[in-house]
Design an enzyme around this catalytic site. Sequence first.
Site, PDB file in Angstrom:
ATOM      1  N   CYS A   1       1.117  -1.337   0.051  1.00 50.48           N
ATOM      2  CA  CYS A   1      -0.029   0.437  -0.361  1.00 50.48           C
ATOM      3  C   CYS A   1       1.204   1.471   0.147  1.00 50.48           C
ATOM      4  O   CYS A   1       0.181   2.211  -0.373  1.00 50.48           O
ATOM      5  CB  CYS A   1      -0.965  -0.117   1.220  1.00 50.48           C
ATOM      6  SG  CYS A   1      -2.049  -1.204   1.361  1.00 50.48           S
TER       7      CYS A   1
ATOM      8  N   HIS B   1      -2.319   7.636   3.236  1.00 48.61           N
ATOM      9  CA  HIS B   1      -3.231   6.352   2.778  1.00 48.61           C
ATOM     10  C   HIS B   1      -4.054   6.018   3.769  1.00 48.61           C
ATOM     11  O   HIS B   1      -4.733   6.151   5.043  1.00 48.61           O
ATOM     12  CB  HIS B   1      -1.757   4.729   3.063  1.00 48.61           C
ATOM     13  CG  HIS B   1      -2.854   3.498   3.369  1.00 48.61           C
ATOM     14  ND1 HIS B   1      -3.425   3.518   1.452  1.00 48.61           N
ATOM     15  CD2 HIS B   1      -2.792   2.319   3.263  1.00 48.61           C
ATOM     16  CE1 HIS B   1      -4.147   1.908   1.970  1.00 48.61           C
ATOM     17  NE2 HIS B   1      -3.450   1.651   2.964  1.00 48.61           N
TER      18      HIS B   1
ATOM     19  N   ASN C   1     -10.908   0.883   1.223  1.00 44.85           N
ATOM     20  CA  ASN C   1      -8.937   0.445   1.594  1.00 44.85           C
ATOM     21  C   ASN C   1      -9.027   0.572  -0.123  1.00 44.85           C
ATOM     22  O   ASN C   1      -8.555  -0.835  -0.538  1.00 44.85           O
ATOM     23  CB  ASN C   1      -8.031   0.070   2.832  1.00 44.85           C
ATOM     24  CG  ASN C   1      -6.964  -0.336   2.181  1.00 44.85           C
ATOM     25  OD1 ASN C   1      -6.000   0.538   1.713  1.00 44.85           O
ATOM     26  ND2 ASN C   1      -6.420  -0.916   2.983  1.00 44.85           N
TER      27      ASN C   1
HETATM   28  O1  UT7 Z   1      -3.712  -0.643   3.925  1.00 47.00           O
HETATM   29  C1  UT7 Z   1      -3.122  -1.104   5.136  1.00 47.00           C
HETATM   30  C2  UT7 Z   1      -3.366  -3.123   5.461  1.00 47.00           C
HETATM   31  N1  UT7 Z   1      -4.883  -3.228   6.717  1.00 47.00           N
HETATM   32  C3  UT7 Z   1      -5.068  -2.296   7.791  1.00 47.00           C
HETATM   33  O2  UT7 Z   1      -4.358  -0.880   8.146  1.00 47.00           O
HETATM   34  C4  UT7 Z   1      -6.071  -2.408   8.411  1.00 47.00           C
HETATM   35  C5  UT7 Z   1      -5.482  -2.086   9.990  1.00 47.00           C
HETATM   36  N2  UT7 Z   1      -6.036  -2.842  11.140  1.00 47.00           N
HETATM   37  C6  UT7 Z   1      -7.780  -2.303  11.023  1.00 47.00           C
HETATM   38  O3  UT7 Z   1      -8.030  -1.999  10.762  1.00 47.00           O
HETATM   39  C7  UT7 Z   1      -8.216  -3.617  12.798  1.00 47.00           C
HETATM   40  O4  UT7 Z   1      -7.644  -4.468  12.812  1.00 47.00           O
HETATM   41  C8  UT7 Z   1      -9.812  -4.367  11.349  1.00 47.00           C
HETATM   42  C9  UT7 Z   1     -11.069  -3.043  10.747  1.00 47.00           C
HETATM   43  C10 UT7 Z   1      -9.172  -5.089  10.912  1.00 47.00           C
HETATM   44  C11 UT7 Z   1     -10.598  -5.259  12.453  1.00 47.00           C
HETATM   45  O5  UT7 Z   1     -10.606  -4.226  13.944  1.00 47.00           O
HETATM   46  P1  UT7 Z   1      -9.667  -4.810  15.280  1.00 47.00           P
HETATM   47  O6  UT7 Z   1     -11.065  -3.606  16.209  1.00 47.00           O
HETATM   48  O7  UT7 Z   1      -8.840  -4.831  15.487  1.00 47.00           O
HETATM   49  O8  UT7 Z   1     -11.230  -6.439  15.727  1.00 47.00           O
HETATM   50  P2  UT7 Z   1     -10.433  -7.103  16.373  1.00 47.00           P
HETATM   51  O9  UT7 Z   1      -9.837  -8.432  14.784  1.00 47.00           O
HETATM   52  O10 UT7 Z   1      -9.946  -7.871  17.271  1.00 47.00           O
HETATM   53  O11 UT7 Z   1     -11.810  -8.254  15.942  1.00 47.00           O
HETATM   54  C12 UT7 Z   1     -12.355  -8.093  17.552  1.00 47.00           C
HETATM   55  C13 UT7 Z   1     -14.170  -9.516  17.263  1.00 47.00           C
HETATM   56  C14 UT7 Z   1     -13.514 -10.357  17.675  1.00 47.00           C
HETATM   57  O12 UT7 Z   1     -14.667 -11.118  17.217  1.00 47.00           O
HETATM   58  P3  UT7 Z   1     -14.886 -11.567  19.240  1.00 47.00           P
HETATM   59  O13 UT7 Z   1     -13.287 -12.155  19.288  1.00 47.00           O
HETATM   60  O14 UT7 Z   1     -13.909 -10.022  20.097  1.00 47.00           O
HETATM   61  O15 UT7 Z   1     -15.316 -12.103  19.488  1.00 47.00           O
HETATM   62  C15 UT7 Z   1     -13.905 -10.558  15.249  1.00 47.00           C
HETATM   63  O16 UT7 Z   1     -14.142 -11.790  15.106  1.00 47.00           O
HETATM   64  O17 UT7 Z   1     -14.995  -8.617  15.989  1.00 47.00           O
HETATM   65  C16 UT7 Z   1     -15.360  -9.577  15.550  1.00 47.00           C
HETATM   66  N3  UT7 Z   1     -14.503  -9.151  13.624  1.00 47.00           N
HETATM   67  C17 UT7 Z   1     -16.037  -8.427  13.094  1.00 47.00           C
HETATM   68  N4  UT7 Z   1     -17.280  -8.794  13.789  1.00 47.00           N
HETATM   69  C18 UT7 Z   1     -18.223  -8.303  12.529  1.00 47.00           C
HETATM   70  C19 UT7 Z   1     -14.098  -9.001  13.220  1.00 47.00           C
HETATM   71  N5  UT7 Z   1     -14.518  -7.864  12.303  1.00 47.00           N
HETATM   72  C20 UT7 Z   1     -16.136  -8.047  11.521  1.00 47.00           C
HETATM   73  C21 UT7 Z   1     -17.196  -8.581  11.028  1.00 47.00           C
HETATM   74  N6  UT7 Z   1     -17.645  -8.353  11.915  1.00 47.00           N
HETATM   75  N7  UT7 Z   1     -16.091  -7.892  10.195  1.00 47.00           N
END
Ligand code: UT7
Length: 324
Positions: free
Chosen positions: A113, A249, A279
Amino acid sequence: MSINTKITGVGSYLPETIVTNAMIEDILDTSDEWIIKRTGIRQRRVVKDETTTYMAVEAAKRAVENAGIKSENIELIIGSTISGDVSSPAIASYVQRTLGCENVAAMDVAAGCTGFIYAMATAISLMETLNKNTAVVVASENLSCRSDWSDRSSCILFGDGAGAVVIERSESNSIYHPVLHAIPDTDDVLYVASSKYAHPWSKDIATDDCAIRMDGKKVFAFAVDAVEKTLNELTELCGDKPITKIILHQANNRIIRYAATSSSYDKDQFFVNVDRLANTSSASIPLAIDEAAREGWLKKGDVVALVGFGAGLSYGGIIIEWAI
Ligand code: UT7
C-alpha cells in the site's frame, strides 16, 4: 544537483458499482455498525467488467489530459499495484501501449500500500538519472478480486480504483523530501497470496489462493506507529516551511484520527475519503489527491505531506507543493 519537478496533472478512475455495508450484511455475519465503528468505512466501489489495467489506463489518460500534454511526450511511466491482472508485464507497460508512448522507460514498483510513495520517489530519481522531462505515476487496484469474501475481518476493508499524476520538470521544486522505510514482517502479518502450480521435483503443492491475508491488530499497531514516525520526520525536514495538508493512505479512519490526535496537526488538515472508497491500497493516495484537487480542498501553494504504509512492512512519505 537535483532537478526541479512538479505535479502538472492528476486523474483517477472509479468503478460505478457501489457496495454498501448493508449489502455485505446480506452475505456475511457482520454489521454496518461494526464496520463503521472499527473502520469508518460505509461503502466501497467494486469492479464489474473493469480490470486493473483498464482502470490504470483510464486514470493515466485523465491525468495526461489534465496536464494538457501529449501522450507522445511522456518519457517515463512508473506503475504500482498489488493486484495486477498478470504478474508480468507491469501495468506501466499496458499504460504505455494504450497511450501510444513510443520512447519511454516503463516499470512497476512493488511496495504494497506504500507503492504510490515509492513510485513517486522512483519517478523523480529516474527523471534525474535518465535525464527525462515528463513522467506518469499510476497506481491501480482491483482488491475486490483479491479479497476472501468468507473472511469478515478483511474483506470489508477493501475497494477498487486507480489514480495517476503527471510529473514535469519545472523552474522551482515542488516535490521533495522523499522518505522511504521498511521493517521486516517476520510474522507475515500482511501479504497477498499467489497461486502456483506444483511440479514433480518439489514438495510444494498447487494453490489457487490469491487473497489478501492480514493480522488486522498487528497491522493496525504498525500503521499508527509508521504514520506518527513519518509525519514527525517530514515535519522536521520541512523546517520553517510548514505542512498545511496531509493525505494519508486511506486504510481506516481510526488510523487517520489517531494520527490527528498524536500529532501537532488539526484533524481538518487530514483528507478523508475512506468512508466512501474504503482501502484501495496503493491507489488510495492518488485517488485522494484527485478528489481533493477537484473539490478545492487542495489549494495552490499548499504544502502537502503524503504518507503511506503497508505490506513489507513498508512505509514512507513525500512532500508535494500543490501547484495546479
Ligand atoms: O492497507 C493496510 C492494511 N490494513 C489495515 O490497515 C488494517 C489495519 N487493521 C484494522 O483496521 C483493524 O484491526 C480491523 C478493522 C481489521 C479489525 O478491527 P479490530 O478492532 O482490530 O478487531 P479484531 O480483529 O480484534 O476483532 C474484534 C472482534 C472479534 O470477535 P471476538 O473474538 O471479540 O468475539 C472478531 O471476530 O470483532 C470480530 N470481527 C467482526 N465482527 C463483525 C472481525 N471482523 C468483523 C466483522 N464484523 N467484519
